[in-house]
Write a protein that holds these residues in place. Structure first.
Motif, PDB file in Angstrom:
ATOM      1  N   LYS A  59      68.301  20.177  33.908  1.00  0.00           N
ATOM      2  CA  LYS A  59      67.131  20.287  33.045  1.00  0.00           C
ATOM      3  C   LYS A  59      67.315  21.454  32.080  1.00  0.00           C
ATOM      4  O   LYS A  59      68.103  22.375  32.319  1.00  0.00           O
ATOM      5  CB  LYS A  59      65.857  20.449  33.868  1.00  0.00           C
ATOM      6  N   TRP A  60      66.604  21.403  31.004  1.00  0.00           N
ATOM      7  CA  TRP A  60      66.627  22.480  30.013  1.00  0.00           C
ATOM      8  C   TRP A  60      65.636  23.546  30.442  1.00  0.00           C
ATOM      9  O   TRP A  60      64.544  23.235  30.915  1.00  0.00           O
ATOM     10  CB  TRP A  60      66.247  21.950  28.632  1.00  0.00           C
ATOM     11  N   LYS A  65      71.303  32.204  31.391  1.00  0.00           N
ATOM     12  CA  LYS A  65      72.689  31.974  31.006  1.00  0.00           C
ATOM     13  C   LYS A  65      73.461  31.411  32.186  1.00  0.00           C
ATOM     14  O   LYS A  65      73.213  31.778  33.331  1.00  0.00           O
ATOM     15  CB  LYS A  65      73.349  33.280  30.552  1.00  0.00           C
ATOM     16  N   ILE A  66      74.384  30.537  31.876  1.00  0.00           N
ATOM     17  CA  ILE A  66      75.309  29.990  32.865  1.00  0.00           C
ATOM     18  C   ILE A  66      76.714  30.358  32.410  1.00  0.00           C
ATOM     19  O   ILE A  66      77.039  30.253  31.226  1.00  0.00           O
ATOM     20  CB  ILE A  66      75.177  28.457  32.978  1.00  0.00           C
ATOM     21  N   LYS A  67      77.537  30.791  33.364  1.00  0.00           N
ATOM     22  CA  LYS A  67      78.943  31.058  33.059  1.00  0.00           C
ATOM     23  C   LYS A  67      79.795  30.114  33.882  1.00  0.00           C
ATOM     24  O   LYS A  67      79.637  30.007  35.098  1.00  0.00           O
ATOM     25  CB  LYS A  67      79.318  32.504  33.374  1.00  0.00           C
ATOM     26  N   LEU A  76      80.470  30.319  28.209  1.00  0.00           N
ATOM     27  CA  LEU A  76      79.117  30.832  28.397  1.00  0.00           C
ATOM     28  C   LEU A  76      78.096  29.914  27.743  1.00  0.00           C
ATOM     29  O   LEU A  76      78.243  29.546  26.582  1.00  0.00           O
ATOM     30  CB  LEU A  76      79.006  32.238  27.806  1.00  0.00           C
ATOM     31  N   LEU A  77      77.045  29.591  28.487  1.00  0.00           N
ATOM     32  CA  LEU A  77      75.945  28.783  27.981  1.00  0.00           C
ATOM     33  C   LEU A  77      74.693  29.649  27.993  1.00  0.00           C
ATOM     34  O   LEU A  77      74.317  30.168  29.042  1.00  0.00           O
ATOM     35  CB  LEU A  77      75.726  27.546  28.853  1.00  0.00           C
ATOM     36  N   ASP A  78      74.077  29.810  26.841  1.00  0.00           N
ATOM     37  CA  ASP A  78      72.884  30.646  26.696  1.00  0.00           C
ATOM     38  C   ASP A  78      71.725  29.761  26.257  1.00  0.00           C
ATOM     39  O   ASP A  78      71.668  29.314  25.112  1.00  0.00           O
ATOM     40  CB  ASP A  78      73.140  31.753  25.670  1.00  0.00           C
ATOM     41  N   PHE A  79      70.808  29.474  27.192  1.00  0.00           N
ATOM     42  CA  PHE A  79      69.681  28.594  26.884  1.00  0.00           C
ATOM     43  C   PHE A  79      68.782  29.172  25.792  1.00  0.00           C
ATOM     44  O   PHE A  79      68.337  28.446  24.917  1.00  0.00           O
ATOM     45  CB  PHE A  79      68.847  28.324  28.141  1.00  0.00           C
ATOM     46  N   SER A  80      68.493  30.476  25.833  1.00  0.00           N
ATOM     47  CA  SER A  80      67.557  31.056  24.860  1.00  0.00           C
ATOM     48  C   SER A  80      68.093  30.964  23.437  1.00  0.00           C
ATOM     49  O   SER A  80      67.321  30.810  22.491  1.00  0.00           O
ATOM     50  CB  SER A  80      67.230  32.514  25.214  1.00  0.00           C
ATOM     51  N   LYS A  81      69.404  31.027  23.270  1.00  0.00           N
ATOM     52  CA  LYS A  81      70.018  30.891  21.944  1.00  0.00           C
ATOM     53  C   LYS A  81      70.460  29.465  21.646  1.00  0.00           C
ATOM     54  O   LYS A  81      70.920  29.188  20.543  1.00  0.00           O
ATOM     55  CB  LYS A  81      71.244  31.804  21.837  1.00  0.00           C
ATOM     56  N   ASN A  82      70.355  28.564  22.640  1.00  0.00           N
ATOM     57  CA  ASN A  82      70.875  27.205  22.506  1.00  0.00           C
ATOM     58  C   ASN A  82      72.331  27.270  22.045  1.00  0.00           C
ATOM     59  O   ASN A  82      72.730  26.627  21.088  1.00  0.00           O
ATOM     60  CB  ASN A  82      70.033  26.376  21.535  1.00  0.00           C
ATOM     61  N   GLU A  83      73.133  28.069  22.755  1.00  0.00           N
ATOM     62  CA  GLU A  83      74.494  28.342  22.295  1.00  0.00           C
ATOM     63  C   GLU A  83      75.506  28.250  23.433  1.00  0.00           C
ATOM     64  O   GLU A  83      75.271  28.751  24.521  1.00  0.00           O
ATOM     65  CB  GLU A  83      74.542  29.736  21.683  1.00  0.00           C
ATOM     66  N   SER A  94      72.510  21.798  22.539  1.00  0.00           N
ATOM     67  CA  SER A  94      71.680  20.603  22.472  1.00  0.00           C
ATOM     68  C   SER A  94      70.985  20.506  21.130  1.00  0.00           C
ATOM     69  O   SER A  94      70.681  21.512  20.502  1.00  0.00           O
ATOM     70  CB  SER A  94      70.633  20.656  23.595  1.00  0.00           C
ATOM     71  N   ILE A  95      70.725  19.281  20.708  1.00  0.00           N
ATOM     72  CA  ILE A  95      69.979  19.070  19.470  1.00  0.00           C
ATOM     73  C   ILE A  95      68.489  19.223  19.714  1.00  0.00           C
ATOM     74  O   ILE A  95      67.801  19.915  18.981  1.00  0.00           O
ATOM     75  CB  ILE A  95      70.295  17.675  18.884  1.00  0.00           C
ATOM     76  N   ASP A  96      67.982  18.594  20.786  1.00  0.00           N
ATOM     77  CA  ASP A  96      66.536  18.600  21.013  1.00  0.00           C
ATOM     78  C   ASP A  96      66.097  19.454  22.205  1.00  0.00           C
ATOM     79  O   ASP A  96      64.920  19.529  22.502  1.00  0.00           O
ATOM     80  CB  ASP A  96      66.018  17.180  21.188  1.00  0.00           C
ATOM     81  N   ARG A  97      67.030  20.087  22.880  1.00  0.00           N
ATOM     82  CA  ARG A  97      66.723  20.975  24.004  1.00  0.00           C
ATOM     83  C   ARG A  97      65.899  20.290  25.104  1.00  0.00           C
ATOM     84  O   ARG A  97      64.974  20.880  25.659  1.00  0.00           O
ATOM     85  CB  ARG A  97      66.021  22.239  23.528  1.00  0.00           C
ATOM     86  N   ASN A  98      66.249  19.051  25.414  1.00  0.00           N
ATOM     87  CA  ASN A  98      65.561  18.325  26.481  1.00  0.00           C
ATOM     88  C   ASN A  98      66.275  18.425  27.816  1.00  0.00           C
ATOM     89  O   ASN A  98      65.648  18.407  28.863  1.00  0.00           O
ATOM     90  CB  ASN A  98      65.401  16.841  26.125  1.00  0.00           C
ATOM     91  N   GLU A  99      67.617  18.490  27.765  1.00  0.00           N
ATOM     92  CA  GLU A  99      68.369  18.557  29.008  1.00  0.00           C
ATOM     93  C   GLU A  99      69.719  19.225  28.752  1.00  0.00           C
ATOM     94  O   GLU A  99      70.178  19.326  27.622  1.00  0.00           O
ATOM     95  CB  GLU A  99      68.587  17.170  29.602  1.00  0.00           C
TER      96      GLU A  99
END
Length: 162
Positions: A59-60, A65-67, A76-83, A94-99
């Motif tokens: 889920k989004w 952050k996930i490493k 590195l995956l940074d949810f707050s930056k969508n990066e 993600s394009i729409d930040r759904n998952e």
């Protein structure tokens, strides 16, 4: 890595979506699938000295952050930056930040990234993306209490001799 390209329609827009070729299934020698993987503590999976596919679905969340460390290389995956950051290359997750939908293909000289069902795809091939094949593990950690719904790790056969 060979890829398949599809034109997909989503939310009123068309996207060129890139996927690892279905031919990879023919060289998959081992597939490990884990469901509901809690990252409250780091998780380590032993792998062989081979090219890998690592797929994370979940889920989004708005922050965290996930490493993912594969053969000593950090993704590195940074949810707050969508990066997603891979060896100096950054892109959206993600394009729409759904998952969360990320697939990584790691071989001896590059890392290829497929996010959001292939709508975001890129490769990195530089001195920082060369894995240390002596570090035969995938380790996944997070700075928040994240749970991966489905984690798939595939080990591929060597195709040089074929």
């Amino acid at each position: 890595i060979p890829t398949d390209v599809r034109l997909e329609y989503k939310d009123g827009e068309y996207y060129m979506s890139y996927y690892p070729s279905e031919e990879l299934a023919s060289i998959t020698k081992e597939r490990k699938i884990s469901e509901t993987v809690s990252l409250s503590t780091p998780k380590r999976f032993s792998v062989g000295n081979t090219a890998l596919g690592v797929e994370l679905k979940g889920k989004w969340v708005s922050s965290g952050k996930i490493k993912v460390n594969c053969y000593g290389v950090d993704i590195l995956l940074d949810f707050s930056k969508n990066e997603i950051s891979v060896c100096g290359s950054d892109n959206n997750i993600s394009i729409d930040r759904n998952e969360l939908d990320v697939k990584l293909i790691i071989d001896h000289s590059s890392i290829e990234v497929f996010c959001d069902g292939g709508k975001i795809a890129f490769a990195t091939c530089n001195e920082r993306s060369i894995p240390d094949m002596n570090l035969q593990y995938v380790e996944i950690s997070s700075d928040c209490d994240y749970e991966i719904k489905k984690l798939t790790i595939e080990e591929y056969e060597c195709t040089w001799e074929k």
